[in-house]
Design an enzyme around this catalytic site. Structure first.
Site, PDB file in Angstrom:
ATOM      1  N   GLU A   8       0.839  -1.190   0.000  1.00  0.00           N
ATOM      2  CA  GLU A   8       0.000   0.000   0.000  1.00  0.00           C
ATOM      3  C   GLU A   8       0.876   1.243   0.000  1.00  0.00           C
ATOM      4  O   GLU A   8       2.007   1.226   0.507  1.00  0.00           O
ATOM      5  CB  GLU A   8      -0.897  -0.021   1.244  1.00  0.00           C
ATOM      6  CG  GLU A   8      -1.850   1.145   1.371  1.00  0.00           C
ATOM      7  CD  GLU A   8      -2.808   0.999   2.548  1.00  0.00           C
ATOM      8  OE1 GLU A   8      -3.634   1.899   2.770  1.00  0.00           O
ATOM      9  OE2 GLU A   8      -2.730  -0.034   3.250  1.00  0.00           O
ATOM     10  N   ASN A  44      -6.576   1.251   3.011  1.00  0.00           N
ATOM     11  CA  ASN A  44      -7.283   2.478   3.333  1.00  0.00           C
ATOM     12  C   ASN A  44      -6.918   3.616   2.386  1.00  0.00           C
ATOM     13  O   ASN A  44      -7.749   4.482   2.090  1.00  0.00           O
ATOM     14  CB  ASN A  44      -6.985   2.893   4.776  1.00  0.00           C
ATOM     15  CG  ASN A  44      -7.565   1.932   5.793  1.00  0.00           C
ATOM     16  OD1 ASN A  44      -8.287   1.003   5.450  1.00  0.00           O
ATOM     17  ND2 ASN A  44      -7.250   2.152   7.054  1.00  0.00           N
ATOM     18  N   ASN A  66     -12.296  -1.056  -0.462  1.00  0.00           N
ATOM     19  CA  ASN A  66     -11.553  -1.606   0.674  1.00  0.00           C
ATOM     20  C   ASN A  66     -12.284  -1.306   1.979  1.00  0.00           C
ATOM     21  O   ASN A  66     -12.649  -0.157   2.244  1.00  0.00           O
ATOM     22  CB  ASN A  66     -10.159  -0.982   0.748  1.00  0.00           C
ATOM     23  CG  ASN A  66      -9.389  -1.428   1.985  1.00  0.00           C
ATOM     24  OD1 ASN A  66      -8.886  -2.545   2.052  1.00  0.00           O
ATOM     25  ND2 ASN A  66      -9.311  -0.555   2.986  1.00  0.00           N
ATOM     26  N   GLU A  67     -12.539  -2.329   2.778  1.00  0.00           N
ATOM     27  CA  GLU A  67     -13.071  -2.200   4.135  1.00  0.00           C
ATOM     28  C   GLU A  67     -14.211  -1.176   4.209  1.00  0.00           C
ATOM     29  O   GLU A  67     -14.217  -0.280   5.062  1.00  0.00           O
ATOM     30  CB  GLU A  67     -11.954  -1.841   5.118  1.00  0.00           C
ATOM     31  CG  GLU A  67     -10.940  -2.952   5.287  1.00  0.00           C
ATOM     32  CD  GLU A  67      -9.892  -2.685   6.366  1.00  0.00           C
ATOM     33  OE1 GLU A  67      -9.880  -1.566   6.932  1.00  0.00           O
ATOM     34  OE2 GLU A  67      -9.092  -3.582   6.651  1.00  0.00           O
ATOM     35  N   TYR A 117      -6.000  -9.221  11.615  1.00  0.00           N
ATOM     36  CA  TYR A 117      -4.647  -9.033  12.142  1.00  0.00           C
ATOM     37  C   TYR A 117      -4.590  -9.619  13.552  1.00  0.00           C
ATOM     38  O   TYR A 117      -5.603  -9.719  14.253  1.00  0.00           O
ATOM     39  CB  TYR A 117      -4.283  -7.550  12.152  1.00  0.00           C
ATOM     40  CG  TYR A 117      -4.136  -6.967  10.769  1.00  0.00           C
ATOM     41  CD1 TYR A 117      -2.967  -7.130  10.043  1.00  0.00           C
ATOM     42  CD2 TYR A 117      -5.182  -6.262  10.178  1.00  0.00           C
ATOM     43  CE1 TYR A 117      -2.831  -6.600   8.765  1.00  0.00           C
ATOM     44  CE2 TYR A 117      -5.062  -5.725   8.908  1.00  0.00           C
ATOM     45  CZ  TYR A 117      -3.880  -5.905   8.203  1.00  0.00           C
ATOM     46  OH  TYR A 117      -3.757  -5.381   6.940  1.00  0.00           O
ATOM     47  N   GLU A 143      -5.974  -9.457   3.490  1.00  0.00           N
ATOM     48  CA  GLU A 143      -5.093  -8.810   4.477  1.00  0.00           C
ATOM     49  C   GLU A 143      -4.988  -9.716   5.689  1.00  0.00           C
ATOM     50  O   GLU A 143      -5.988 -10.024   6.335  1.00  0.00           O
ATOM     51  CB  GLU A 143      -5.617  -7.430   4.904  1.00  0.00           C
ATOM     52  CG  GLU A 143      -5.502  -6.355   3.849  1.00  0.00           C
ATOM     53  CD  GLU A 143      -5.822  -4.962   4.368  1.00  0.00           C
ATOM     54  OE1 GLU A 143      -5.573  -4.693   5.569  1.00  0.00           O
ATOM     55  OE2 GLU A 143      -6.336  -4.144   3.572  1.00  0.00           O
ATOM     56  N   GLN A 162       1.869  -6.246   5.265  1.00  0.00           N
ATOM     57  CA  GLN A 162       2.191  -5.916   3.880  1.00  0.00           C
ATOM     58  C   GLN A 162       3.519  -6.557   3.507  1.00  0.00           C
ATOM     59  O   GLN A 162       3.967  -7.450   4.222  1.00  0.00           O
ATOM     60  CB  GLN A 162       2.201  -4.417   3.693  1.00  0.00           C
ATOM     61  CG  GLN A 162       0.817  -3.796   3.913  1.00  0.00           C
ATOM     62  CD  GLN A 162       0.778  -2.303   3.628  1.00  0.00           C
ATOM     63  OE1 GLN A 162       1.621  -1.739   2.950  1.00  0.00           O
ATOM     64  NE2 GLN A 162      -0.212  -1.641   4.197  1.00  0.00           N
TER      65      GLN A 162
END
Length: 499
Positions: free
Chosen positions: A26, A71, A171-172, A243, A291, A351
């Site tokens: 990202e 994000n 995204n999200e 995560y 992710e 990442q």
């Protein structure tokens, strides 16, 4: 402690999609600038990309990479990153409160990815933007020529289209932190209409719709149901993010979060099946776990820092120092993805460089491989093929997040006359005596055995030394169709068998 386990040649789970070992990068922190790209560095190539970092990436054999966010993408104008670099605007990145120079855009990133043999998975901005910008982006990237956006690409020196197949629809979008976050039904409708527009240009596009940002969201798993009811027939995957951390310093509970992840995958698999049945749909939707990683060492500290700093450019952000404990966790999580490969077809470590990453690179200095690099590499190299079911009968433990957790964590993959087993002994103090029956296989022999063991749980790698790395293993042997031997506590083993 004795552990009996068994695999059978005919008891397969699924063919593993190579993209189970994909990655994510990202425009965040130093992931791009002074990560993969640093003009003026002694290791920079003619395009400004660091050769030392590229070699570490090349050695991972990454099949695909998700870009440019994250994000970041929810307020990103992709047009800012094309054309002459001197003419590109500097923008404020609202996601990470920093400046974006736009010196790396789609064409530069494509050059880097293509040189490394990595397919791109591109994300479109469905936060501050919508269908029109997504359509234009795909036309620029995928159309051969003869139209405004494709001819603009050709004027930028890229004659042939990139033919990108994988596209993330935002995204999200459930997250209140996201620029342009939306309720599930509203997002599902937008995703459906965007999917139809993109597929009109690229009929074989693989489209990924946003699932929950994590399994602790208050709208999970209702979000997935509502979104899929709006767009099921026009998408191929639904994304999951998760995560992991061990702030409580409870190692066994940390490892138990792998079981929690399995429940997450099962739950969303059930939602997919429900919506498919309700809509009488003929297509299948799979999971893109795009992710995942350990993220807690600097999370709280950096969450305070970035909210108050004064818009720096490529700041030091979320540069985790991964430990041996994290190595064992990542090894186990990859085992879970192998075991769930009937559902999870794509997964992206998040990442790749500097930002919560297996590779670190000092600005102007050295690059090195963190401890989690190695289980990721070993799984990517040897975890492709067909996943086999593994039955385990051995000691278990209970923890806060899960019950009946096996101390022995194991997955198995077969391909071209080989079986590779990935084994973690999660016990803190006890050696496990493994007896793995290889039913249906004759004349099995060990081709190689790699092990990572014997380190303090908080040990790390750094720019001057990489003590946490695979070594040749010993003590395992095949006798009468059984792989057996001692597994030291807190150890990771990769054993490839010729069969």
């Amino acid at each position: 402690m004795r552990v009996n386990a068994a695999i059978h040649r005919d008891f397969a789970i699924s063919n593993i999609d190579d993209r189970l070992y994909a990655a994510f990068i990202e425009h965040m922190g130093r992931a791009i600038y002074s990560g993969i790209y640093e003009p003026g560095h002694p290791q920079a190539d003619q395009h400004g990309f660091r050769r030392d970092v590229a070699q570490f990436v090349r050695d991972l054999k990454i099949p695909a990479i998700r870009y440019p966010g994250g994000n970041f993408v929810s307020a990103y104008n992709w047009e800012d990153g094309i054309g002459p670099k001197a003419d590109r605007p500097v923008r404020l990145d609202l996601a990470w409160r920093s400046k974006e120079s736009n010196q790396v855009g789609i064409n530069e990133f494509a050059t880097w990815a293509n040189d490394l043999g990595i397919d791109m998975m591109l994300a479109v901005n469905l936060g501050s933007r919508g269908i029109e910008e997504a359509r234009n982006f795909m036309e620029y990237v995928n159309h051969p020529g003869g139209t405004y956006w494709s001819d603009l690409r050709r004027s930028h020196g890229v004659d042939k289209p990139y033919n990108v197949k994988m596209w993330c629809l935002g995204n999200e979008m459930d997250g209140p932190w996201q620029i342009g976050a939306k309720p599930a039904r509203e997002y599902g409708r937008l995703a459906d209409e965007t999917a139809k527009a993109l597929r009109a240009m690229t009929p074989d596009a693989e489209l990924i719709v946003c699932g929950s940002s994590n399994d602790q969201m208050p709208t999970y798993p209702e979000w997935e149901r509502s979104v899929l009811e709006e767009c099921y027939e026009h998408v191929d995957y639904i994304s999951l993010h998760k995560y992991f951390g061990n702030s409580s310093r409870d190692t066994l509970n940390f490892f138990g979060k792998i079981e929690e992840t399995g429940r997450y995958i099962n739950a969303i698999g059930g939602v997919i099946d429900f919506v498919k049945a309700k809509k009488r749909a003929k297509n299948d939707v799979h999971i893109c776990f795009d992710e995942w990683n350990v993220w807690y060492h600097r999370r709280e500290e950096d969450s305070r820092r970035w909210r108050t700093w004064d818009w720096p450019e490529a700041p030091d952000l979320l540069e985790e120092n991964y430990t041996f404990e994290d190595t064992l966790f990542v090894a186990g999580l990859l085992n879970e993805f192998i075991r769930r490969s009937d559902r999870v077809k794509i997964a992206c470590i998040a990442q790749l460089v500097n930002v919560i990453a297996p590779i670190r690179a000092d600005k102007g200095g050295k690059a090195w491989r963190q401890s989690i690099y190695w289980p990721y590499q070993l799984a990517s190299l040897y975890g492709r093929g067909t996943a086999l079911r593994v039955a385990v009968d051995g000691p278990k433990y209970d923890c806060e997040v899960a019950s009946d957790v096996d101390f022995l964590d194991i997955s198995a993959v077969t391909k071209d006359g080989t079986v590779t087993v990935f084994i973690v002994n999660r016990h803190l103090t006890e050696t496990l005596d493994l007896r793995l029956s290889l039913t249906g296989y004759k004349d099995a022999s060990i081709e190689f055995h790699k092990v990572i063991e014997g380190h303090d749980l908080m040990a790390t790698n750094g720019p001057d030394a990489e003590p946490i790395a695979p070594a040749d293993g010993k003590g395992l042997a095949v006798d009468d169709g059984t792989l057996g031997g001692k597994l030291a506590p807190l150890s990771y083993h990769v054993v490839r068998l010729k069969v």
